[in-house]
Write an enzyme that holds these catalytic residues in place. Sequence first.
Site, PDB file in Angstrom:
ATOM      1  NE  ARG A 170      -3.785  -2.349   0.317  1.00  0.00           N
ATOM      2  CZ  ARG A 170      -3.545  -3.599  -0.069  1.00  0.00           C
ATOM      3  NH1 ARG A 170      -2.426  -3.896  -0.690  1.00  0.00           N
ATOM      4  NH2 ARG A 170      -4.418  -4.563   0.151  1.00  0.00           N
ATOM      5  CB  SER A 248      -9.881  -1.866   3.495  1.00  0.00           C
ATOM      6  OG  SER A 248     -10.491  -3.048   3.022  1.00  0.00           O
ATOM      7  CD  GLU A 344      -5.860   0.474   2.073  1.00  0.00           C
ATOM      8  OE1 GLU A 344      -6.027   0.307   0.858  1.00  0.00           O
ATOM      9  OE2 GLU A 344      -6.050  -0.433   2.919  1.00  0.00           O
TER      10      GLU A 344
END
Length: 352
Positions: A170, A248, A344
């Site tokens: 990520r 998420s 995130e």
Amino acid sequence: MKDFRNYNLLAHNTFGIDVCCRRFLEYETVEEAQAVAAILREQQEPYLIIGGGSNLLLTGDFPGVVIKSGIKGMEIPPRPLERGVGGEASILKCGSGEIWDDVVAYCVAHDLYGAENLSLIPGEVGASAVQNIGAYGAEVKDLIVQVEAVEIATGKVVTFNNEDCEYGYRQSKFKHEWKDRYLMTYVTYQLSHTFEPKLDYGNIRSELEKRGIGASDERLTAQLLRQVIIDIRNAKLPDPKVEGNGGSFFMNPVVPKEKYEALAALYPDMPHYTIDATHEKIPAGWMIDQCGWKGKSLGRAGVHDKQALVLVNRGGATGAEIVRLMETIQRDVKARFGIEIQPEVNIKPTPK
């Protein structure tokens, strides 16, 4: 080029936060991206680069310029087939404003393989290269060949190869050293002509078994695998049109193997995924669930009742309320597991 003043951003963030920006610019060509870069250089005011708004949490009105790519198009450039990891491969060049899942659908329909596990991830092509999106054992970094952009400071068109971007879990240089320095224009991916299904992450195999299909079954096609992943995601993730969310919310933490082994002794059923010989990934959603947060709310912000990794807007929540829930969950996870979980999503402005 679209140019609006005092523009409402409700339609540009999937959390459903009702805030505005002073000015909104959307470029649809490389030349327009260069014009936007010139405006930013001249005005010297805060700016925020967004995509589809699925990875964004706004905590208030933005006092500057919000920029979005409207560059569309997908094409297979006329060049000889290359030999990829799974056999012959082709490259696919996509405009940064294309919807990512439309790209996956295009690949599957044209027998281009490798992206099917990334089905239904929200967002746009430009963001895929910034975030290194991933799901079900696949990451887009393994497909990206080239990223094209306009440098804001100079207006120059620049090109980066995969190695330049320094992709990690990520992560990319676009999120750190190069943050807010470029306007994305095109991303080029390499797809295989050989279908090699990845089935070992999550509950893909069990879902296939429910349909009477095994890993070696000739009925297992990329289209079927894509549909299975879409069905799994739809079953556990809320529709942002019904309940605002950013997908998420937290990254799954990667911890030293010693830390994992110590926790595994306390929690024998704790799920994990081996990263390498010295690191393990522990699902953040599982830890949040163990802390009792699944389905719970803190004011108008809550945790989804089917997937604890997803924070939701129960109706009328502000960005500050979502942040307060985030920080409360982070404290609880740290207190119980000794692990700091990080968001995130991109929070603007960043909480202190």
